[in-house]
Design a protein around this motif. Sequence first.
Motif, PDB file in Angstrom:
ATOM      1  N   ALA A 269      -2.662  -2.421 -13.153  1.00  0.00           N
ATOM      2  CA  ALA A 269      -4.072  -2.087 -13.419  1.00  0.00           C
ATOM      3  C   ALA A 269      -4.314  -0.581 -13.475  1.00  0.00           C
ATOM      4  CB  ALA A 269      -4.965  -2.721 -12.362  1.00  0.00           C
ATOM      5  N   GLY A 270      -3.397   0.122 -14.130  1.00  0.00           N
ATOM      6  CA  GLY A 270      -3.564   1.557 -14.298  1.00  0.00           C
ATOM      7  C   GLY A 270      -3.143   2.409 -13.123  1.00  0.00           C
ATOM      8  N   ILE A 271      -2.672   1.796 -12.043  1.00  0.00           N
ATOM      9  CA  ILE A 271      -2.202   2.533 -10.867  1.00  0.00           C
ATOM     10  C   ILE A 271      -0.676   2.607 -10.918  1.00  0.00           C
ATOM     11  CG2 ILE A 271      -2.149   2.622  -8.348  1.00  0.00           C
ATOM     12  CD1 ILE A 271      -4.689   0.930  -8.343  1.00  0.00           C
ATOM     13  N   GLU A 272      -0.133   3.792 -10.687  1.00  0.00           N
ATOM     14  CA  GLU A 272       1.313   3.991 -10.772  1.00  0.00           C
ATOM     15  C   GLU A 272       1.854   4.656  -9.514  1.00  0.00           C
ATOM     16  OE1 GLU A 272       3.254   5.064 -14.792  1.00  0.00           O
ATOM     17  OE2 GLU A 272       1.250   5.969 -14.866  1.00  0.00           O
ATOM     18  N   ALA A 273       3.113   4.398  -9.237  1.00  0.00           N
ATOM     19  CA  ALA A 273       3.844   5.102  -8.186  1.00  0.00           C
ATOM     20  C   ALA A 273       5.322   4.980  -8.500  1.00  0.00           C
ATOM     21  CB  ALA A 273       3.537   4.523  -6.805  1.00  0.00           C
ATOM     22  N   VAL A 274       6.099   5.947  -8.033  1.00  0.00           N
ATOM     23  CA  VAL A 274       7.553   5.903  -8.181  1.00  0.00           C
ATOM     24  C   VAL A 274       8.179   6.144  -6.816  1.00  0.00           C
ATOM     25  CG1 VAL A 274       9.583   6.821  -9.347  1.00  0.00           C
ATOM     26  CG2 VAL A 274       7.380   6.815 -10.540  1.00  0.00           C
TER      27      VAL A 274
ATOM     28  N   LYS B 135       0.850  -1.191   0.000  1.00  0.00           N
ATOM     29  CA  LYS B 135       0.000   0.000   0.000  1.00  0.00           C
ATOM     30  C   LYS B 135       0.884   1.239   0.000  1.00  0.00           C
ATOM     31  CE  LYS B 135      -3.926  -2.072   2.437  1.00  0.00           C
ATOM     32  NZ  LYS B 135      -4.830  -1.978   3.615  1.00  0.00           N
ATOM     33  N   ILE B 136       0.632   2.119  -0.960  1.00  0.00           N
ATOM     34  CA  ILE B 136       1.425   3.338  -1.103  1.00  0.00           C
ATOM     35  C   ILE B 136       0.482   4.523  -1.214  1.00  0.00           C
ATOM     36  CG2 ILE B 136       3.159   4.557  -2.457  1.00  0.00           C
ATOM     37  CD1 ILE B 136       4.129   1.902  -3.537  1.00  0.00           C
ATOM     38  N   ASP B 137       0.337   5.259  -0.128  1.00  0.00           N
ATOM     39  CA  ASP B 137      -0.442   6.495  -0.136  1.00  0.00           C
ATOM     40  C   ASP B 137      -1.832   6.285  -0.726  1.00  0.00           C
ATOM     41  OD1 ASP B 137      -0.766   9.204   0.442  1.00  0.00           O
ATOM     42  OD2 ASP B 137      -0.177   9.817  -1.575  1.00  0.00           O
ATOM     43  N   GLY B 138      -2.524   5.247  -0.252  1.00  0.00           N
ATOM     44  CA  GLY B 138      -3.882   4.993  -0.710  1.00  0.00           C
ATOM     45  C   GLY B 138      -3.980   4.122  -1.943  1.00  0.00           C
ATOM     46  N   ARG B 139      -2.855   3.861  -2.606  1.00  0.00           N
ATOM     47  CA  ARG B 139      -2.847   2.959  -3.758  1.00  0.00           C
ATOM     48  C   ARG B 139      -2.414   1.574  -3.293  1.00  0.00           C
ATOM     49  NH1 ARG B 139       0.852   7.232  -6.866  1.00  0.00           N
ATOM     50  NH2 ARG B 139       1.022   7.919  -4.705  1.00  0.00           N
ATOM     51  N   THR B 140      -3.100   0.539  -3.753  1.00  0.00           N
ATOM     52  CA  THR B 140      -2.808  -0.822  -3.331  1.00  0.00           C
ATOM     53  C   THR B 140      -2.333  -1.651  -4.517  1.00  0.00           C
ATOM     54  OG1 THR B 140      -4.454  -0.743  -1.553  1.00  0.00           O
ATOM     55  CG2 THR B 140      -3.712  -2.917  -2.266  1.00  0.00           C
ATOM     56  N   PHE B 141      -1.168  -2.285  -4.350  1.00  0.00           N
ATOM     57  CA  PHE B 141      -0.613  -3.176  -5.356  1.00  0.00           C
ATOM     58  C   PHE B 141      -0.659  -4.599  -4.793  1.00  0.00           C
ATOM     59  CE2 PHE B 141       1.259   0.960  -6.050  1.00  0.00           C
ATOM     60  CZ  PHE B 141       1.198   1.120  -7.431  1.00  0.00           C
ATOM     61  N   ASP B 142      -1.276  -5.507  -5.534  1.00  0.00           N
ATOM     62  CA  ASP B 142      -1.379  -6.909  -5.130  1.00  0.00           C
ATOM     63  C   ASP B 142      -0.194  -7.661  -5.730  1.00  0.00           C
ATOM     64  OD1 ASP B 142      -1.991  -9.564  -4.668  1.00  0.00           O
ATOM     65  OD2 ASP B 142      -4.114  -9.351  -5.146  1.00  0.00           O
ATOM     66  N   LEU B 143       0.753  -8.040  -4.899  1.00  0.00           N
ATOM     67  CA  LEU B 143       1.984  -8.674  -5.380  1.00  0.00           C
ATOM     68  C   LEU B 143       1.793 -10.143  -5.717  1.00  0.00           C
ATOM     69  CD1 LEU B 143       4.665  -7.039  -3.053  1.00  0.00           C
ATOM     70  CD2 LEU B 143       3.504  -6.131  -5.075  1.00  0.00           C
ATOM     71  N   SER B 144       0.594 -10.649  -5.544  1.00  0.00           N
ATOM     72  CA  SER B 144       0.312 -12.008  -6.002  1.00  0.00           C
ATOM     73  C   SER B 144      -0.197 -12.005  -7.443  1.00  0.00           C
ATOM     74  CB  SER B 144      -0.736 -12.676  -5.095  1.00  0.00           C
ATOM     75  OG  SER B 144      -2.007 -12.050  -5.223  1.00  0.00           O
ATOM     76  N   LEU B 145      -0.448 -10.806  -7.987  1.00  0.00           N
ATOM     77  CA  LEU B 145      -0.935 -10.657  -9.353  1.00  0.00           C
ATOM     78  C   LEU B 145       0.126  -9.970 -10.212  1.00  0.00           C
ATOM     79  CD1 LEU B 145      -4.584  -9.449  -8.637  1.00  0.00           C
ATOM     80  CD2 LEU B 145      -3.810 -11.770  -9.171  1.00  0.00           C
ATOM     81  N   PRO B 146       0.054 -10.132 -11.534  1.00  0.00           N
ATOM     82  CA  PRO B 146       1.074  -9.529 -12.403  1.00  0.00           C
ATOM     83  C   PRO B 146       1.130  -8.007 -12.274  1.00  0.00           C
ATOM     84  CG  PRO B 146      -0.179 -11.190 -13.602  1.00  0.00           C
ATOM     85  CD  PRO B 146      -0.892 -10.983 -12.294  1.00  0.00           C
ATOM     86  N   LEU B 147       2.346  -7.488 -12.343  1.00  0.00           N
ATOM     87  CA  LEU B 147       2.547  -6.042 -12.333  1.00  0.00           C
ATOM     88  C   LEU B 147       3.810  -5.720 -13.128  1.00  0.00           C
ATOM     89  CD1 LEU B 147       5.072  -5.656 -10.191  1.00  0.00           C
ATOM     90  CD2 LEU B 147       3.275  -5.698  -8.499  1.00  0.00           C
ATOM     91  N   GLU B 148       3.993  -4.434 -13.396  1.00  0.00           N
ATOM     92  CA  GLU B 148       5.218  -3.943 -14.042  1.00  0.00           C
ATOM     93  C   GLU B 148       6.029  -3.161 -13.025  1.00  0.00           C
ATOM     94  OE1 GLU B 148       4.908  -2.620 -18.443  1.00  0.00           O
ATOM     95  OE2 GLU B 148       3.080  -1.923 -17.453  1.00  0.00           O
TER      96      GLU B 148
END
Length: 274
Positions: free
Chosen positions: A182-187, A144-157
Amino acid sequence: MQTQKRRRPRGAITLEGSSLVRHEPGAPSAVLAELRAPFGITVLANHMRSEALLAFTTAEQTRYQRVRVGNPADAAAARHLLGRAITVPDADALGAQGVEAALSATHATEMLQVAECYAPSALQRIYLTGSRGEVLVLDGTELKIDGRTFDLSLPLEWRGFMFHEAVGPIATLYQATWIRQAGIEAVLVAPMPAEITTTLPPGAAADMKAAEQRAVLRDLKLMQSTPDSAPPHELRIGVERLFMLPLRQALDRAPRASRAGFPPVRALNPSARD
């Protein structure tokens, strides 16, 4: 040639109730973690696995405990600890504390085993606060990054890169980790360490077990970053640089997304879309 005398580690951690408490000569006691509340432990070590740093993170604070591997017997007893270590530059493994404020690796391993009894998943958890107060939590396969959630069990870039920015005559080099799912980004952004190592030090292989060599080489590969342009400010999350590689490790364990379903990414701006 005069050799430097190796100082014996000093300091101790005790279990008081359900709290891990650090005691150091000449310093007030400090609670590293309350074991009945959510916390994370990150094990960091230098390339030679002679110095380590334990980072205890909670939603409220981060505390560090330095660990020194005193001799081969200490190293053998500490395999449980060092086998979980993530590589950092030597200067970062020394931590911000004084030279004497270190635990033996054997004592640190015992402490880690106690913590795992209370919270078996603590080593897969990190709590951080971004440079602008953003909340960042890695908990197993969820980031979880500032309200954005990335599911690391699913594919991502994701990918690592570096960039520089100048303020007047002063230029700063940064390391960055771009993530999209899924269209959510963070750096994630942090200053680049002054000491950058991309290979094992000379003679290191002879002193390390095969598993340790593989772990260090894996980390060195993840550290590598290609130069690129600065990412947009609105996507940046400033993090403590000690945690950049642990976060990249978590991303590297996630399945990679097929590029077929995503728009191409411009070479000079990983966050830009065509």
